[in-house]
Design an enzyme around this catalytic site. Structure first.
Site, mmCIF file in Angstrom:
data_model
loop_
_atom_site.group_PDB
_atom_site.id
_atom_site.type_symbol
_atom_site.label_atom_id
_atom_site.label_comp_id
_atom_site.label_asym_id
_atom_site.label_seq_id
_atom_site.Cartn_x
_atom_site.Cartn_y
_atom_site.Cartn_z
ATOM 1 N N VAL A 125 -70.221 -19.619 88.166
ATOM 2 C CA VAL A 125 -68.973 -19.861 87.438
ATOM 3 C C VAL A 125 -68.905 -21.332 87.024
ATOM 4 O O VAL A 125 -68.973 -22.234 87.863
ATOM 5 C CB VAL A 125 -67.750 -19.486 88.297
ATOM 6 C CG1 VAL A 125 -66.461 -19.715 87.511
ATOM 7 C CG2 VAL A 125 -67.844 -18.030 88.760
ATOM 8 N N LYS A 126 -68.788 -21.547 85.698
ATOM 9 C CA LYS A 126 -68.761 -22.915 85.180
ATOM 10 C C LYS A 126 -67.308 -23.364 85.042
ATOM 11 O O LYS A 126 -66.497 -22.705 84.388
ATOM 12 C CB LYS A 126 -69.469 -22.934 83.819
ATOM 13 C CG LYS A 126 -70.076 -24.250 83.437
ATOM 14 C CD LYS A 126 -70.938 -24.075 82.190
ATOM 15 C CE LYS A 126 -71.583 -25.359 81.762
ATOM 16 N NZ LYS A 126 -72.257 -25.216 80.462
ATOM 17 N N ILE A 127 -67.006 -24.485 85.678
ATOM 18 C CA ILE A 127 -65.629 -24.981 85.790
ATOM 19 C C ILE A 127 -65.564 -26.402 85.238
ATOM 20 O O ILE A 127 -66.389 -27.241 85.611
ATOM 21 C CB ILE A 127 -65.211 -25.052 87.289
ATOM 22 C CG1 ILE A 127 -65.437 -23.716 88.005
ATOM 23 C CG2 ILE A 127 -63.801 -25.582 87.468
ATOM 24 C CD1 ILE A 127 -64.315 -22.748 87.893
#
Ligand code: G3P
Length: 218
Positions: free
Chosen positions: A86-88
């Protein structure tokens, strides 16, 4: 150093994977839009299509900018496939979301890193990867490689497990410099990866070998 490809183009991902040197994929909303992938369902299906090509981490970016939204989106993305990371974005709400995902064993890639302080915060929150944007720093006359070097020292000082994923890589010399200073991963376009293989003396030498073989084997 691990090699990731920075694209949402399935043909390019397949070509890089078939080379046998690809370890993962990074995407972002701009790269998805570039491929004409729009609408929640199509975007989720496209991530699954990427995961089915590459046996390695695939970064999928959240669009929400609040903690609850990031958690909701991130959990949906992580449930799609075991390869999803998951890219945050590096914002305060993002730091909280990274901490939450770390406690749940969900891998994260903290994106839009432009300073050592941001990299330190993301590592303390438990990010799996951080993405310093090398090319975009170079674009504004700031030494992106120097930043990655600084982050390397900080992470080594405290034995952080967070991996430095050099992003916004534009050309083969970026890749070489990242390897010299010990970036854990680089993500770049297929053109930069393939350019590493090129050398005019290799082409000339091969031409000569083949010509000499042909002369002796008429
Ligand atoms: O995926 C993030 C980063 O790699 C973007 O690169 O070339 O748009 O600065 P670039």
């Amino acid at each position: 150093m691990k090699f990731f490809i920075d694209t949402a183009n399935l043909a390019e991902i397949k070509e890089a994977y078939d080379l046998g040197i690809l370890d993962g994929v990074t995407t972002n909303p701009s790269l998805m839009a570039k491929e004409g992938i729009t609408g929640a369902e199509n975007i989720l299906n496209h991530y699954v299509a990427i995961c089915n090509i590459v046996d390695g981490p695939v970064s999928a970016e959240v669009i929400s900018t609040d903690f609850e939204g990031m958690v909701r989106e991130g959990e949906q993305l992580a449930a799609l496939h075991k390869n999803i990371v998951v890219k945050i974005p590096m914002i305060t709400e993002g730091i909280k979301a990274i901490k939450y995902f770390a406690s749940k064993g969900i891998r994260t890639n903290c994106t839009l890193i432009f300073s050592a302080g941001q990299a330190l915060l993301a590592a303390k929150a438990g990010a799996t990867y951080i993405s310093p944007f090398l090319g975009r720093l170079d674009d504004v006359s700031t030494d992106g490689i120097q930043l990655i070097q600084q982050i390397r020292v900080i992470y080594d000082n405290y034995a952080f497990n967070t991996e430095i994923l050099a992003a916004s890589v534009r050309h083969p010399m970026h890749i070489i410099h990242c390897a010299e200073i010990g970036a854990d991963v680089m993500t770049g376009p297929l053109s930069a990866i393939k350019a590493l293989a090129k050398h005019p003396l290799t082409d000339l030498g091969l031409q000569q070998f083949l010509a000499d073989y042909a002369k002796g084997n008429k």
